[in-house]
Motif scaffolding. Structure first.
Motif, PDB file in Angstrom:
ATOM      1  N   LEU A  82       0.823  -1.216   0.000  1.00  0.00           N
ATOM      2  CA  LEU A  82       0.000   0.000   0.000  1.00  0.00           C
ATOM      3  C   LEU A  82       0.855   1.264   0.000  1.00  0.00           C
ATOM      4  O   LEU A  82       0.575   2.222  -0.741  1.00  0.00           O
ATOM      5  CB  LEU A  82      -0.928  -0.009   1.217  1.00  0.00           C
ATOM      6  CG  LEU A  82      -2.084  -1.014   1.186  1.00  0.00           C
ATOM      7  CD1 LEU A  82      -2.838  -0.984   2.510  1.00  0.00           C
ATOM      8  CD2 LEU A  82      -3.023  -0.710   0.024  1.00  0.00           C
ATOM      9  N   ILE A  83       1.890   1.271   0.810  1.00  0.00           N
ATOM     10  CA  ILE A  83       2.759   2.451   0.903  1.00  0.00           C
ATOM     11  C   ILE A  83       3.445   2.727  -0.433  1.00  0.00           C
ATOM     12  O   ILE A  83       3.486   3.869  -0.915  1.00  0.00           O
ATOM     13  CB  ILE A  83       3.802   2.257   2.015  1.00  0.00           C
ATOM     14  CG1 ILE A  83       3.128   2.282   3.387  1.00  0.00           C
ATOM     15  CG2 ILE A  83       4.876   3.338   1.950  1.00  0.00           C
ATOM     16  CD1 ILE A  83       2.517   3.610   3.742  1.00  0.00           C
ATOM     17  N   LYS A  84       3.960   1.679  -1.068  1.00  0.00           N
ATOM     18  CA  LYS A  84       4.694   1.885  -2.322  1.00  0.00           C
ATOM     19  C   LYS A  84       3.766   2.230  -3.475  1.00  0.00           C
ATOM     20  O   LYS A  84       4.141   2.987  -4.383  1.00  0.00           O
ATOM     21  CB  LYS A  84       5.540   0.648  -2.631  1.00  0.00           C
ATOM     22  CG  LYS A  84       6.671   0.475  -1.624  1.00  0.00           C
ATOM     23  CD  LYS A  84       7.759  -0.443  -2.112  1.00  0.00           C
ATOM     24  CE  LYS A  84       8.926  -0.434  -1.122  1.00  0.00           C
ATOM     25  NZ  LYS A  84      10.076  -1.238  -1.569  1.00  0.00           N
ATOM     26  N   LEU A  85       2.568   1.710  -3.453  1.00  0.00           N
ATOM     27  CA  LEU A  85       1.584   2.110  -4.463  1.00  0.00           C
ATOM     28  C   LEU A  85       1.274   3.602  -4.350  1.00  0.00           C
ATOM     29  O   LEU A  85       1.228   4.326  -5.364  1.00  0.00           O
ATOM     30  CB  LEU A  85       0.298   1.292  -4.310  1.00  0.00           C
ATOM     31  CG  LEU A  85       0.294  -0.125  -4.890  1.00  0.00           C
ATOM     32  CD1 LEU A  85      -0.971  -0.858  -4.487  1.00  0.00           C
ATOM     33  CD2 LEU A  85       0.431  -0.073  -6.408  1.00  0.00           C
ATOM     34  N   LEU A  86       1.068   4.063  -3.140  1.00  0.00           N
ATOM     35  CA  LEU A  86       0.755   5.474  -2.911  1.00  0.00           C
ATOM     36  C   LEU A  86       1.889   6.380  -3.381  1.00  0.00           C
ATOM     37  O   LEU A  86       1.655   7.371  -4.090  1.00  0.00           O
ATOM     38  CB  LEU A  86       0.478   5.700  -1.428  1.00  0.00           C
ATOM     39  CG  LEU A  86       0.235   7.165  -0.996  1.00  0.00           C
ATOM     40  CD1 LEU A  86      -0.989   7.726  -1.706  1.00  0.00           C
ATOM     41  CD2 LEU A  86       0.089   7.248   0.515  1.00  0.00           C
ATOM     42  N   VAL A  87       3.104   6.049  -3.023  1.00  0.00           N
ATOM     43  CA  VAL A  87       4.241   6.896  -3.392  1.00  0.00           C
ATOM     44  C   VAL A  87       4.473   6.884  -4.901  1.00  0.00           C
ATOM     45  O   VAL A  87       4.798   7.913  -5.495  1.00  0.00           O
ATOM     46  CB  VAL A  87       5.503   6.449  -2.630  1.00  0.00           C
ATOM     47  CG1 VAL A  87       6.736   7.157  -3.171  1.00  0.00           C
ATOM     48  CG2 VAL A  87       5.348   6.745  -1.148  1.00  0.00           C
ATOM     49  N   SER A  88       4.294   5.745  -5.554  1.00  0.00           N
ATOM     50  CA  SER A  88       4.448   5.684  -7.006  1.00  0.00           C
ATOM     51  C   SER A  88       3.443   6.581  -7.719  1.00  0.00           C
ATOM     52  O   SER A  88       3.781   7.277  -8.684  1.00  0.00           O
ATOM     53  CB  SER A  88       4.305   4.243  -7.502  1.00  0.00           C
ATOM     54  OG  SER A  88       5.474   3.509  -7.261  1.00  0.00           O
ATOM     55  N   VAL A  89       2.209   6.570  -7.235  1.00  0.00           N
ATOM     56  CA  VAL A  89       1.177   7.437  -7.830  1.00  0.00           C
ATOM     57  C   VAL A  89       1.542   8.908  -7.651  1.00  0.00           C
ATOM     58  O   VAL A  89       1.446   9.716  -8.590  1.00  0.00           O
ATOM     59  CB  VAL A  89      -0.202   7.140  -7.201  1.00  0.00           C
ATOM     60  CG1 VAL A  89      -1.220   8.189  -7.621  1.00  0.00           C
ATOM     61  CG2 VAL A  89      -0.679   5.749  -7.605  1.00  0.00           C
ATOM     62  N   LEU A  90       1.985   9.269  -6.463  1.00  0.00           N
ATOM     63  CA  LEU A  90       2.356  10.654  -6.196  1.00  0.00           C
ATOM     64  C   LEU A  90       3.548  11.078  -7.056  1.00  0.00           C
ATOM     65  O   LEU A  90       3.578  12.201  -7.586  1.00  0.00           O
ATOM     66  CB  LEU A  90       2.682  10.833  -4.709  1.00  0.00           C
ATOM     67  CG  LEU A  90       1.507  10.673  -3.744  1.00  0.00           C
ATOM     68  CD1 LEU A  90       1.985  10.786  -2.303  1.00  0.00           C
ATOM     69  CD2 LEU A  90       0.418  11.718  -4.028  1.00  0.00           C
ATOM     70  N   LEU A  91       4.524  10.204  -7.207  1.00  0.00           N
ATOM     71  CA  LEU A  91       5.683  10.529  -8.032  1.00  0.00           C
ATOM     72  C   LEU A  91       5.300  10.677  -9.503  1.00  0.00           C
ATOM     73  O   LEU A  91       5.824  11.551 -10.204  1.00  0.00           O
ATOM     74  CB  LEU A  91       6.747   9.442  -7.888  1.00  0.00           C
ATOM     75  CG  LEU A  91       7.628   9.488  -6.634  1.00  0.00           C
ATOM     76  CD1 LEU A  91       8.563   8.295  -6.612  1.00  0.00           C
ATOM     77  CD2 LEU A  91       8.434  10.780  -6.580  1.00  0.00           C
ATOM     78  N   PHE A  92       4.389   9.821  -9.968  1.00  0.00           N
ATOM     79  CA  PHE A  92       3.938   9.919 -11.358  1.00  0.00           C
ATOM     80  C   PHE A  92       3.283  11.274 -11.608  1.00  0.00           C
ATOM     81  O   PHE A  92       3.556  11.931 -12.627  1.00  0.00           O
ATOM     82  CB  PHE A  92       2.958   8.791 -11.660  1.00  0.00           C
ATOM     83  CG  PHE A  92       2.508   8.738 -13.089  1.00  0.00           C
ATOM     84  CD1 PHE A  92       3.234   8.023 -14.021  1.00  0.00           C
ATOM     85  CD2 PHE A  92       1.367   9.411 -13.501  1.00  0.00           C
ATOM     86  CE1 PHE A  92       2.827   7.974 -15.349  1.00  0.00           C
ATOM     87  CE2 PHE A  92       0.952   9.382 -14.816  1.00  0.00           C
ATOM     88  CZ  PHE A  92       1.683   8.656 -15.747  1.00  0.00           C
TER      89      PHE A  92
END
Length: 482
Positions: free
Chosen positions: A86-96
């Motif tokens: 969940l944490i890495k999904l969230l950060v990937s979306v924000l970075l995109f």
């Protein structure tokens, strides 16, 4: 199977597959260095800054938490894996979403699409089967290490093919993505047990992880502050040259020595009352890392054009200066893992923060003298030596070890490596063909190092306990291979 035999078997599997993995990676890097320019590697270095920071910001240490936790259950494993996903999904979306702003901040708007593509890697990597955590905990490394070899092979082939046709930094990005994707896919095909997503006890590792993430942020900044300085000061050509030389300098630490200490982290974590395990791990680290650093320092000028091509020759002195990172980086990881294995993440954070502040202060003070990759590499090498000695002192303080015993192990290993270095330096002066000289230097260095180490062990330089450990290791290796 006895504990020592299980440890040796796990180490052997990790070493063999990792060396095969690294061999494929090295071949691909050396081919890519001839197909792509230093500017392309510079662009890729700038792009990976984003991924590395994202990985740091999402690393709550769930793997370390599960490995070191006494009587951990598979339900707790599912919770740890789900939280990490969940944490890495969230950060990937924000970075995109933030990629256009990131590209503008680096003054490289042409890299916006590349930033968006590479921002997806943390999420992709998080989908790996979390049962791998359990296999590491039980030292069953032979059941999953082949994933990385398969991913490396297919990813390298893709990178080389794209670079050959298009000569673009996208070859590096696509190869990295394919590598990660293959490993994720194989983790579900080969392993029969699959971690399951759950919302139960999601924050079970948070108390451990809150210090872990602070430690990772500070530790990453400490390891990468020089690359960030280069990215903000030098041209893409110089950024590519410096970052590539640093990567090569740290290859032995990451891919040759590092896999051994993946096993030893579990080894240190299993029996919290045993300090002797920490000493043994540190001794093994010094015995391997010191000669690796000395050999790389002496051979750097010859290896650079041989491995990367004549276009990279000017960066030979940079590689020589950064060779010390083979030792300091390995030592830093071992020291950090040893302290974390005792649950003292806060102590690692305090040390990393202190040494980061000292490093940044030193950079601010000496920055007027740092105008090229060569001068930056000399500065970084001096910081690496400082971190080695301060790290050993901090380890002895946190875990109540005997600092003099660690220094004696460092001294004994250094004496053997110095004798080896003298022989290598002499062999390089012989009037023989280059390739023959290189092979002679490597083979002579290995033989002389072990011979010198055998003699040094007979003296009082090493502590009595370490002499006993080394003698037992020599007997075990001799019995196994001869």
């Amino acid at each position: 199977m006895t504990e020592s035999n299980r440890l040796l078997k796990s180490s052997s599997w990790v070493l063999v597959v990792s060396w095969l993995n690294r061999a494929m990676g090295l071949v691909s890097v050396f081919i890519l260095a001839r197909l792509l320019s230093p500017e392309a590697f510079g662009a890729f270095a700038v792009l990976t800054i984003t991924v590395q920071i994202a990985d740091v910001l999402t690393n709550f240490g769930v793997e370390q938490y599960y490995i070191q936790k006494k009587d951990a259950t598979l339900n707790e494993l599912n919770s740890c894996w789900s939280f990490n996903l969940l944490i890495k999904l969230l950060v990937s979306v924000l970075l995109f979403i933030a990629s256009p702003l990131i590209a503008e901040a680096f003054d490289k708007k042409n890299l916006t699409l590349a930033f968006q593509a590479i921002s997806l890697l943390p999420a992709l990597n998080a989908f790996n089967n979390g049962y791998i955590f359990h296999l590491k905990r039980t030292l069953a490394f032979q059941k999953f290490v082949t994933f990385s070899a398969a991913g490396q092979l297919i990813g390298s082939v893709c990178s080389v093919a794209i670079a050959f046709i298009y000569e673009t930094y996208w070859a590096l990005i696509i190869g990295l993505g394919v590598n990660t994707g293959i490993q994720v896919l194989l983790s579900y095909i080969i392993l029969s047990y699959r971690t399951k997503f759950t919302t139960s006890q999601l924050l079970i590792s948070f108390a451990f992880g809150k210090w872990m993430i602070l430690k990772n942020i500070v530790g990453h900044a400490r390891a990468k502050f020089d690359v960030w300085y280069a990215a903000s000061t030098f041209s893409l050509h110089s950024i590519g040259g410096y970052n590539t030389m640093k990567d090569i300098a740290m290859l032995p630490a990451r891919e040759l020595i590092g896999p051994v200490f993946q096993v030893l982290y579990s080894y240190m974590s299993q029996e919290k009352a045993s300090k002797e395990r920490i000493y043994v791990t540190c001794l093994m680290m010094l015995l391997i890392a010191i000669p690796s650093a000395v050999g790389l320092y002496l051979l750097a000028d010859d290896l650079t054009p041989l491995l990367l091509g004549d276009e990279w020759t000017e960066y030979g002195p940079v590689l020589a200066n950064l060779a010390v990172l083979t030792l300091s980086f390995t030592a830093g990881n071992v020291i950090s893992d040893a302290i974390i294995s005792r649950g003292k993440v806060k102590h690692v954070f305090v040390y990393d923060l202190s040494t980061l502040l000292i490093s940044v202060a030193a950079l601010a003070f000496f920055h007027q003298f740092i105008s090229s990759p060569t001068s930056l590499s000399a500065f970084r090498a001096s910081i690496g030596i400082f971190m080695l000695f301060s790290g050993l002192f901090w380890l002895s303080y946190c875990l109540e070890l005997t600092f003099s015993r660690l220094l004696r192990a460092l001294t004994g290993s250094s004496i053997a490596a110095a004798i080896m270095g003298g022989c290598i330096a002499f062999s390089l002066t012989l009037p023989i063909p280059f390739y023959l000289s290189l092979m002679l230097s490597v083979s002579l260095g290995i033989g002389v190092y072990f011979a010198a180490l055998f003699l040094v062990v007979k003296t009082v330089i090493f502590s009595q306990e370490d002499r006993h450990t080394l003698t037992a290791m020599m007997r075990m290796i001799s019995a196994r291979f001869f």
